[in-house]
Structure formats: C-alpha cells, structure tokens
Design a protein around this motif. Structure first.
Motif, PDB file in Angstrom:
ATOM      1  N   TRP A   1      62.583  76.517  80.774  1.00  0.00           N
ATOM      2  CA  TRP A   1      63.642  75.948  79.956  1.00  0.00           C
ATOM      3  C   TRP A   1      63.232  75.586  78.531  1.00  0.00           C
ATOM      4  CZ3 TRP A   1      62.196  71.216  78.242  1.00  0.00           C
ATOM      5  CH2 TRP A   1      61.233  70.487  79.019  1.00  0.00           C
ATOM      6  N   ASP A   2      61.919  75.527  78.186  1.00  0.00           N
ATOM      7  CA  ASP A   2      61.546  75.063  76.840  1.00  0.00           C
ATOM      8  C   ASP A   2      61.576  76.213  75.839  1.00  0.00           C
ATOM      9  OD1 ASP A   2      59.285  76.526  77.405  1.00  0.00           O
ATOM     10  OD2 ASP A   2      57.863  74.861  77.254  1.00  0.00           O
ATOM     11  N   SER A   3      61.175  75.916  74.621  1.00  0.00           N
ATOM     12  CA  SER A   3      61.225  76.904  73.539  1.00  0.00           C
ATOM     13  C   SER A   3      60.320  78.098  73.823  1.00  0.00           C
ATOM     14  CB  SER A   3      60.840  76.248  72.213  1.00  0.00           C
ATOM     15  OG  SER A   3      59.527  75.702  72.284  1.00  0.00           O
ATOM     16  N   ASN A   4      59.188  77.855  74.474  1.00  0.00           N
ATOM     17  CA  ASN A   4      58.301  78.967  74.814  1.00  0.00           C
ATOM     18  C   ASN A   4      58.998  79.936  75.783  1.00  0.00           C
ATOM     19  OD1 ASN A   4      55.968  78.195  73.314  1.00  0.00           O
ATOM     20  ND2 ASN A   4      55.479  76.645  74.872  1.00  0.00           N
ATOM     21  N   ALA A   5      59.701  79.366  76.750  1.00  0.00           N
ATOM     22  CA  ALA A   5      60.431  80.216  77.700  1.00  0.00           C
ATOM     23  C   ALA A   5      61.518  81.008  76.985  1.00  0.00           C
ATOM     24  CB  ALA A   5      61.034  79.361  78.807  1.00  0.00           C
ATOM     25  N   ALA A   6      62.173  80.357  76.006  1.00  0.00           N
ATOM     26  CA  ALA A   6      63.243  81.043  75.256  1.00  0.00           C
ATOM     27  C   ALA A   6      62.694  82.224  74.478  1.00  0.00           C
ATOM     28  CB  ALA A   6      63.917  80.056  74.316  1.00  0.00           C
ATOM     29  N   ARG A   7      61.402  82.158  74.084  1.00  0.00           N
ATOM     30  CA  ARG A   7      60.773  83.264  73.356  1.00  0.00           C
ATOM     31  C   ARG A   7      60.186  84.304  74.308  1.00  0.00           C
ATOM     32  NH1 ARG A   7      58.960  78.937  69.925  1.00  0.00           N
ATOM     33  NH2 ARG A   7      56.966  78.889  71.042  1.00  0.00           N
ATOM     34  N   GLY A   8      60.317  84.063  75.587  1.00  0.00           N
ATOM     35  CA  GLY A   8      59.815  85.028  76.579  1.00  0.00           C
ATOM     36  C   GLY A   8      58.375  84.819  76.974  1.00  0.00           C
ATOM     37  N   THR A   9      57.793  83.660  76.601  1.00  0.00           N
ATOM     38  CA  THR A   9      56.393  83.353  76.992  1.00  0.00           C
ATOM     39  C   THR A   9      56.372  81.982  77.667  1.00  0.00           C
ATOM     40  OG1 THR A   9      55.986  82.447  74.787  1.00  0.00           O
ATOM     41  CG2 THR A   9      55.330  84.741  75.191  1.00  0.00           C
ATOM     42  N   PRO A  10      56.887  81.881  78.882  1.00  0.00           N
ATOM     43  CA  PRO A  10      56.937  80.579  79.550  1.00  0.00           C
ATOM     44  C   PRO A  10      55.535  80.017  79.828  1.00  0.00           C
ATOM     45  CG  PRO A  10      57.413  82.334  81.097  1.00  0.00           C
ATOM     46  CD  PRO A  10      57.347  82.970  79.757  1.00  0.00           C
ATOM     47  N   SER A  11      55.455  78.712  79.853  1.00  0.00           N
ATOM     48  CA  SER A  11      54.197  78.026  80.170  1.00  0.00           C
ATOM     49  C   SER A  11      53.948  78.127  81.673  1.00  0.00           C
ATOM     50  CB  SER A  11      54.280  76.560  79.749  1.00  0.00           C
ATOM     51  OG  SER A  11      54.570  76.459  78.365  1.00  0.00           O
ATOM     52  N   LYS A  12      52.673  78.333  82.032  1.00  0.00           N
ATOM     53  CA  LYS A  12      52.341  78.569  83.432  1.00  0.00           C
ATOM     54  C   LYS A  12      51.115  77.774  83.866  1.00  0.00           C
ATOM     55  CE  LYS A  12      53.869  83.417  83.033  1.00  0.00           C
ATOM     56  NZ  LYS A  12      53.445  84.836  83.097  1.00  0.00           N
ATOM     57  N   GLY A  13      51.055  77.483  85.154  1.00  0.00           N
ATOM     58  CA  GLY A  13      49.871  76.900  85.779  1.00  0.00           C
ATOM     59  C   GLY A  13      49.684  75.415  85.540  1.00  0.00           C
ATOM     60  N   LEU A  14      48.545  74.926  85.951  1.00  0.00           N
ATOM     61  CA  LEU A  14      48.260  73.487  85.933  1.00  0.00           C
ATOM     62  C   LEU A  14      48.426  72.875  84.547  1.00  0.00           C
ATOM     63  CD1 LEU A  14      45.098  73.133  88.232  1.00  0.00           C
ATOM     64  CD2 LEU A  14      47.446  72.431  88.748  1.00  0.00           C
ATOM     65  N   MET A  15      47.889  73.514  83.514  1.00  0.00           N
ATOM     66  CA  MET A  15      47.933  72.949  82.173  1.00  0.00           C
ATOM     67  C   MET A  15      48.994  73.621  81.304  1.00  0.00           C
ATOM     68  SD  MET A  15      43.913  71.999  81.362  1.00  0.00           S
ATOM     69  CE  MET A  15      44.329  70.875  80.026  1.00  0.00           C
ATOM     70  N   GLN A  16      49.854  74.396  81.944  1.00  0.00           N
ATOM     71  CA  GLN A  16      51.003  75.001  81.278  1.00  0.00           C
ATOM     72  C   GLN A  16      50.616  75.778  80.019  1.00  0.00           C
ATOM     73  OE1 GLN A  16      54.797  74.638  82.421  1.00  0.00           O
ATOM     74  NE2 GLN A  16      53.175  75.034  83.928  1.00  0.00           N
ATOM     75  N   CYS A  17      49.773  76.774  80.228  1.00  0.00           N
ATOM     76  CA  CYS A  17      49.384  77.674  79.146  1.00  0.00           C
ATOM     77  C   CYS A  17      50.387  78.829  79.058  1.00  0.00           C
ATOM     78  CB  CYS A  17      47.994  78.251  79.407  1.00  0.00           C
ATOM     79  SG  CYS A  17      46.664  77.021  79.477  1.00  0.00           S
ATOM     80  N   ILE A  18      50.725  79.246  77.863  1.00  0.00           N
ATOM     81  CA  ILE A  18      51.498  80.471  77.717  1.00  0.00           C
ATOM     82  C   ILE A  18      50.516  81.648  77.753  1.00  0.00           C
ATOM     83  CG2 ILE A  18      53.340  79.315  76.435  1.00  0.00           C
ATOM     84  CD1 ILE A  18      52.191  80.494  73.865  1.00  0.00           C
ATOM     85  N   ASP A  19      51.005  82.824  78.050  1.00  0.00           N
ATOM     86  CA  ASP A  19      50.108  83.976  78.226  1.00  0.00           C
ATOM     87  C   ASP A  19      49.230  84.254  77.015  1.00  0.00           C
ATOM     88  OD1 ASP A  19      50.601  84.797  80.917  1.00  0.00           O
ATOM     89  OD2 ASP A  19      52.585  85.508  80.289  1.00  0.00           O
ATOM     90  N   PRO A  20      49.775  84.280  75.783  1.00  0.00           N
ATOM     91  CA  PRO A  20      48.898  84.560  74.625  1.00  0.00           C
ATOM     92  C   PRO A  20      47.769  83.533  74.488  1.00  0.00           C
ATOM     93  CG  PRO A  20      51.197  84.811  74.009  1.00  0.00           C
ATOM     94  CD  PRO A  20      51.182  84.176  75.363  1.00  0.00           C
ATOM     95  N   THR A  21      48.087  82.247  74.705  1.00  0.00           N
ATOM     96  CA  THR A  21      47.047  81.205  74.613  1.00  0.00           C
ATOM     97  C   THR A  21      45.999  81.414  75.695  1.00  0.00           C
ATOM     98  OG1 THR A  21      48.607  79.616  73.676  1.00  0.00           O
ATOM     99  CG2 THR A  21      46.622  78.726  74.693  1.00  0.00           C
ATOM    100  N   PHE A  22      46.452  81.700  76.909  1.00  0.00           N
ATOM    101  CA  PHE A  22      45.509  81.901  78.011  1.00  0.00           C
ATOM    102  C   PHE A  22      44.572  83.064  77.703  1.00  0.00           C
ATOM    103  CE2 PHE A  22      44.208  83.864  82.009  1.00  0.00           C
ATOM    104  CZ  PHE A  22      43.654  82.771  82.665  1.00  0.00           C
ATOM    105  N   GLN A  23      45.104  84.155  77.224  1.00  0.00           N
ATOM    106  CA  GLN A  23      44.287  85.331  76.940  1.00  0.00           C
ATOM    107  C   GLN A  23      43.266  85.060  75.831  1.00  0.00           C
ATOM    108  OE1 GLN A  23      44.171  88.131  78.709  1.00  0.00           O
ATOM    109  NE2 GLN A  23      45.748  87.260  80.077  1.00  0.00           N
TER     110      GLN A  23
END
Length: 269
Positions: free
Chosen positions: A198-220
């Motif tokens: 539901w947040d802005s990251n999800a609206a851009r197509g990169t939802p936050s994921k996992g324990l610390m809610q990293c978006i895919d680009p940050t995780f990579q």
C-alpha cells in the motif's frame, strides 16, 4: 673477669680458649672471631627475618654472638658441647660460606611461601571470576527464557546476521541486537514473508519485503554474496543493516529510532 686466650691453629685460623664459668654464673661468655663480623651477620639475619619471618632476626637484635648458640647454628660446635653448655675451645667457622648457605635457604623458604600464597590467591581469583561468569550467564539465560518464543527466534536471526556482517567488515556487534529488533518489529512485526502493498514503494512497483522491509533494488545493492534471498531472515537483515549504515551512518541517525527516542513515534526508513 677471666680472660679469653687467642691463638692460631695449624691452618692459621683464630681460635679461643674459653675458661669454664664460675659456679652459679648465669651469664654468657662472648667470643668473637672479629668484632665487626658478628654485627654484619646480625644485620643479615635481621634482613632475612624481615623477608621470611625467621626467628633469627629477633635473636640477632640482642647484639651478642654466643659461641655455643652461634657456633651450633653455623655447624661449628659439636653436639655434646651444645648439650652440656661447656666450651673449652671453639674452632674457627667459615662464617662467609655458612652464612651464605643459611641466607640461600632462607630465601628459598621465603620464595616457596610466597609462591604458595600467590597460588592460593590466583586460585581464589579464578574461582571468583568463574562464579561471577556463571552467575551472569544464569541471569542471561533466565532473561532469555522469559522472552516470548517469537522474540527469541528473531533475535537468533539478528545475532547470526551480525556475525556475518562483522566478518565482512561492518563495525557491528551484539550491542545492536535491540535496535535491529525494534526496527524489525516496527517494519514487519517479525514476519520474514511480509510484503507491503500500500505505500509509495508499492505504487511504484517495488514493494517492501521481508523482516526489514527492503525493496528489491535496495536489497540487490546491499546484500552480501551468498545471501541472495530477500525473504530469508538473515539475508534480509544483512541488506537492511548495510543500507542503514550507508545512508545514515549507523543506528544513531535511523529516523525510526530517532523518532522513538524523541517521543514522536517510529518513522519508516
């Protein structure tokens, strides 16, 4: 007063002829090889007595050197003479070597006593330290047992991630467990499979994921080699911590923790 008669023996050593004491006499004759030597030996005896606690120190302070007592101590008077107290001739004693032998023995005795005392002290210190460490560990174990199973599980993942991070150059240790745990609870409530839709990251197509809610680009960008699964608890924590260090310089400037400390509430990072 009877006079002591001095003469030389065959080896050129000085001896004394000491007449028997008169009836009823309770004093003691004094025989000296040299006047200064007994005083030097007395001084040594005092010094040795200070170190070792030997009774010889007190005896030396009397200022006399008895041919019976002194000669017996140094091995220069026959046992029979010591028993009867009668002295006809006291032969010269090698005071230097005998005194050195006595002093060496006193030093060895004192060293042995010191080593024994040191060993007891060290054993006592080691026992106290072991008891303190055991009590501290028992206190930690008791505190850990009071935590809910979910918290123990999350903290286990955090500690594993901290070990990996420290081994790969991040300046971090277990003092950061509480800070990371707080972030995880606020971001995902401790759910490794959490996804924010539901947040802005999800609206851009990169939802936050996992324990610390990293978006895919940050995780990579901040993952470590071999820790490539964004949903794996340890992998996600590693990337989230490295991102926090890169962007904020550590947890001291993490906006969520700053907000909690300021009383304004947690803010996502």
């Amino acid at each position: 007063m009877a006079r002591h008669v001095r003469h030389k023996n065959k080896r050129g050593q000085t001896t004394f002829q000491v007449p028997p004491p008169p009836p009823g006499y309770k004093g003691a004759h004094r025989a000296e090889a040299e006047r200064v030597l007994p005083r030097r030996i007395a001084g040594v005896a005092v010094a040795v007595g200070i170190v070792s606690g030997a009774g010889a120190a007190a005896h030396a302070m009397t200022g006399t050197f008895s041919p019976v007592a002194g000669g017996a101590d140094l091995g220069g008077v026959p046992d029979e003479t010591v028993r009867t107290g009668k002295v006809d001739t006291v032969h010269a004693v090698d005071l230097g070597s005998e005194t050195a032998r006595i002093i060496r023995q006193e030093q060895l005795t004192a060293l042995h006593t010191f080593n024994q005392a040191s060993g007891i002290a060290q054993d006592g210190y080691a026992a106290r330290k072991a008891a303190e460490e055991k009590a501290a560990q028992e206190a930690r174990d008791a505190e850990e047992a009071r935590k809910p199973p979910k918290q123990r599980q999350v903290e286990g993942w955090i500690r594993e991630a901290i070990g990996v991070l420290a081994a790969n150059g991040t300046a971090i240790d277990e003092s950061s467990v509480d800070e990371i745990y707080t972030i995880i609870i606020k971001e995902s409530n401790g759910n490794p499979n959490a996804v924010n839709t539901w947040d802005s990251n999800a609206a851009r197509g990169t939802p936050s994921k996992g324990l610390m809610q990293c978006i895919d680009p940050t995780f990579q960008t901040y993952k470590l080699a071999g820790y490539d699964d964004i949903y794996a608890p340890v992998d996600n924590i590693i990337a989230g911590v490295r991102y926090t260090y890169a962007r904020y310089g550590g947890f001291g400037n993490h906006p969520g923790l700053v907000g909690i400390n300021a009383g304004t509430g947690y803010v996502g990072y």
